[in-house]
Scaffold this motif. Sequence first.
Motif, short mmCIF file in Angstrom:
data_model
loop_
_atom_site.label_atom_id
_atom_site.label_comp_id
_atom_site.label_asym_id
_atom_site.label_seq_id
_atom_site.Cartn_x
_atom_site.Cartn_y
_atom_site.Cartn_z
N VAL A 65 0.85 -1.19 0.00
CA VAL A 65 0.00 0.00 0.00
C VAL A 65 0.89 1.24 0.00
O VAL A 65 2.04 1.18 0.40
CB VAL A 65 -0.92 0.04 1.24
N SER A 66 0.33 2.33 -0.49
CA SER A 66 1.06 3.58 -0.33
C SER A 66 0.10 4.58 0.27
O SER A 66 -1.09 4.59 -0.03
CB SER A 66 1.64 4.07 -1.65
N SER A 67 0.66 5.37 1.15
CA SER A 67 -0.18 6.31 1.89
C SER A 67 -0.13 7.66 1.21
O SER A 67 0.95 8.15 0.88
CB SER A 67 0.36 6.38 3.32
N LYS A 79 -3.66 3.86 -0.79
CA LYS A 79 -3.85 3.34 -2.14
C LYS A 79 -3.26 1.94 -2.18
O LYS A 79 -2.14 1.72 -1.69
CB LYS A 79 -3.13 4.25 -3.14
N ILE A 80 -4.01 0.99 -2.74
CA ILE A 80 -3.48 -0.36 -2.84
C ILE A 80 -2.59 -0.45 -4.08
O ILE A 80 -3.05 -0.28 -5.19
CB ILE A 80 -4.60 -1.40 -2.92
N ILE A 94 -2.79 -13.40 9.97
CA ILE A 94 -1.87 -12.64 10.83
C ILE A 94 -1.19 -11.60 9.94
O ILE A 94 -0.46 -11.94 9.01
CB ILE A 94 -0.81 -13.53 11.50
N VAL A 95 -1.49 -10.33 10.20
CA VAL A 95 -0.88 -9.25 9.42
C VAL A 95 0.50 -8.97 10.02
O VAL A 95 0.63 -8.76 11.23
CB VAL A 95 -1.76 -7.98 9.44
N TYR A 108 -6.35 1.50 8.46
CA TYR A 108 -7.10 1.46 7.20
C TYR A 108 -7.00 0.06 6.59
O TYR A 108 -7.98 -0.55 6.17
CB TYR A 108 -6.50 2.50 6.25
N LEU A 109 -5.79 -0.46 6.59
CA LEU A 109 -5.52 -1.78 6.01
C LEU A 109 -6.26 -2.90 6.76
O LEU A 109 -6.86 -3.79 6.16
CB LEU A 109 -4.01 -2.01 6.11
#
Length: 177
Positions: A65-67, A79-80, A94-95, A108-109
């Motif tokens: 992702v970019s912020s 933004k993905i 598990i993130v 957000y993610l």
Amino acid sequence: MAEKISVLISEEDVDKRIQEIGEQISKEFEGQEVHLICVLRGGSFFMCELAKRITVPVTLDFMQVSSYGSETKSSGVVKIVKDLDDPVNDKNVIVVEDIIDSGRTLSYLLEMIRKRGPKSMTLCTLLDKPERRVVDVHVDYTGFEIPDKFVVGYGLDYDQRYRNLPYIGVVELEEES
Ligand code: IMP
Ligand code: MG
């Protein structure tokens, strides 16, 4: 200005802590499978080392992702750049993150992944800077809480460099003579 990197957490200490987290995850998910989601690019080194130390069946996926926002302050609108390849429904997700700073990007993610209906979702981060938190995120597994300093190594970069350092270092800027 030249940079100097000083060691904050040694390679031995990082490896030892990852082993402990691997054992904890293996115990807590005994008899089940886990699906690790790596947040690229910083989370990649940590995820590989962690995955090697988990003894229950593991599957992997990656997301980037970019912020939106300035270089120094993430806006939380994400933004993905690369979405997950596989569905997460009915998986124990598990993130895996390198570091939690303001928490904006991650909250957000996590919300986005939660909407896709995983069986469970937990968050694992190598580093946490709690002093910097703006958005509340619940962290299940933390490698190390660190002070508000800019760190590199073990996947973390300064202008895309130093990701390959096997330890966590602090960047110090030095006047060139
Ligand atoms: P935030 O939690 O949304 O503010 O953004 C966290 C992201 O900022 C992390 O995933 C890193 O990519 C980056 N970041 C935050 N602190 C550091 C640091 O000390 N070194 C390198 N990258 C950092
Ligand atoms: Mg990151």
